[in-house]
Write a protein that holds these residues in place. Structure first.
Motif, PDB file in Angstrom:
ATOM      1  N   LYS A  20       0.841  -1.192   0.000  1.00  0.00           N
ATOM      2  CA  LYS A  20       0.000   0.000   0.000  1.00  0.00           C
ATOM      3  C   LYS A  20       0.879   1.246   0.000  1.00  0.00           C
ATOM      4  O   LYS A  20       2.033   1.211   0.422  1.00  0.00           O
ATOM      5  N   ASN A  21       0.313   2.353  -0.481  1.00  0.00           N
ATOM      6  CA  ASN A  21       1.108   3.579  -0.525  1.00  0.00           C
ATOM      7  C   ASN A  21       0.602   4.664   0.410  1.00  0.00           C
ATOM      8  O   ASN A  21       0.932   5.840   0.233  1.00  0.00           O
ATOM      9  N   ARG A  22      -0.175   4.284   1.437  1.00  0.00           N
ATOM     10  CA  ARG A  22      -0.367   5.226   2.544  1.00  0.00           C
ATOM     11  C   ARG A  22       0.859   5.062   3.432  1.00  0.00           C
ATOM     12  O   ARG A  22       0.944   4.145   4.261  1.00  0.00           O
ATOM     13  N   GLN A  61      -0.570   9.320   0.232  1.00  0.00           N
ATOM     14  CA  GLN A  61      -1.902   8.805   0.536  1.00  0.00           C
ATOM     15  C   GLN A  61      -2.343   7.855  -0.577  1.00  0.00           C
ATOM     16  O   GLN A  61      -1.737   7.811  -1.655  1.00  0.00           O
ATOM     17  N   ALA A  62      -3.430   7.132  -0.320  1.00  0.00           N
ATOM     18  CA  ALA A  62      -3.891   6.132  -1.281  1.00  0.00           C
ATOM     19  C   ALA A  62      -4.179   6.724  -2.655  1.00  0.00           C
ATOM     20  O   ALA A  62      -4.031   6.050  -3.671  1.00  0.00           O
ATOM     21  N   ASN A  80       4.871   6.544  -3.755  1.00  0.00           N
ATOM     22  CA  ASN A  80       4.921   5.895  -2.447  1.00  0.00           C
ATOM     23  C   ASN A  80       6.077   6.483  -1.656  1.00  0.00           C
ATOM     24  O   ASN A  80       7.244   6.395  -2.078  1.00  0.00           O
TER      25      ASN A  80
END
Length: 336
Positions: A125-127, A157-158, A163
């Motif tokens: 995930k990229n949060r 954030q998403a 990222n």
């Protein structure tokens, strides 16, 4: 051309570059490494006085704490000396819900303080957030020693196309300081920092450095300057799968820190380019898989490339590896 085939063709070029340099190389440093060599994932390194300091990725609950800290007097024998943090900062779960580790540290000396950048994220995930700890010295017997939490440096954030992990600090000759970072999504980025705060200058734009086509498997930038060139090292393909990891390391160069970076054949790193520097197929013993997430140490009159690889003889444990870095006559790095 399929990724695997392109990698093998580039491997042939890398091996050809290495042969004339390796013929006169000293006995392998990797063969002499001893002490606390694993688990080491995503290492970074710096020298203070006569001591080498190495930091790496960690997970909550891992001993001796978050961001394990190893030291060595000679680059050969390594001792696990402690950790940077006993636990995640109080703000970490609010910034990145579910985070369970401190990843991919990077250490540098800026304005007389050691700056240790690290990442908070969850896998895939990229949060995410890049955060910072600083100290006046790495000598724990010095009264001035003590890590100070400087909070979040940069977050994603998403909904973002980048990222905010895998930080690397670049201090330019003109005194300006930059942060390279990125993993998957739209690739590797660069942003200028304020040296006084260690955080991005207000309004500083993100510059794209390198990217790959789907599945966008690129991360871990590391930039060095040498003889009028900037060299961007990056890791391709997939880490974190033990001996099945397909990670490998490439490099491109540019006259300008912001790029464009190209490989030895002139292929842009924004378009899948990169000359192979480390690859499992270059290991004569075929023991260490997935060599990547490098740091480069300029130590006196020598350069060394520091990285992790997965030891196939020990269940794929991530292990510290260090090799001299030679240079061809036309200015390309070769891991010896």
């Amino acid at each position: 051309m399929p990724t695997r085939r392109r990698a093998l063709l580039t491997l042939g070029a890398a091996a050809a570059l290495a042969r004339p340099l390796a013929a006169g190389a000293a006995a392998s440093l990797n063969d002499r490494l001893a002490g606390d060599l694993s688990p080491v994932h995503d290492p970074c390194i710096i020298k203070q006085g006569d001591t080498y300091h190495l930091f790496c990725t960690s997970q909550v609950g891992q001993k001796p704490g978050l961001i394990p800290w190893r030291t060595s007097p000679d680059l050969v024998t390594w001792t696990l000396a402690g950790a940077v943090m006993p636990a995640l900062p109080d703000w970490a779960q609010k910034a990145v819900p579910g985070t369970r580790g401190a990843w991919a540290p990077d250490i540098s000396l800026i304005n007389g303080r050691y700056h240790l950048y690290y990442a908070l994220s969850t896998f895939g995930k990229n949060r995410s957030a890049i955060a910072l700890q600083t100290t006046a010295t790495l000598d724990r017997t010095d009264p001035a020693f003590g890590w100070r939490d400087e909070g979040v440096v940069l977050a994603s954030q998403a909904g973002d196309d980048f990222n905010a992990i895998d930080p690397n600090i670049v201090a330019a000759a003109d005194g300006r300081v930059w942060l390279a970072f990125g993993s998957f999504w739209s690739g590797l980025k660069l942003v200028e920092l304020d040296p006084a705060t260690g955080k991005p200058r207000p309004g500083a734009p993100l510059t794209a450095l390198a990217a790959r086509s789907r599945p966008h498997a690129i991360e871990a930038p590391y930039i060095i300057a040498r003889r009028g060139w900037f060299y961007l090292f990056a890791s391709f393909d997939f880490c974190c799968r033990g001996a099945d990891s397909s990670y490998y390391t490439v490099v491109g160069r540019s006259r300008d820190l912001a790029g464009p970076y190209v490989d030895r054949n002139g292929k842009a790193m924004l378009d899948d380019g990169g000359l192979i520097v480390l690859h499992a197929d270059l290991d004569p013993a075929k023991r260490f898989k997935g060599p990547g997430h490098v740091a480069v140490l300029h130590d006196g009159d020598r350069d060394l490339i520091v990285y992790h690889a997965y030891d196939a003889r020990r269940g794929g444990v991530p292990t510290l590896r260090i090799q001299p870095l030679g240079w061809t006559d036309d200015g390309w790095p070769v891991a010896l």
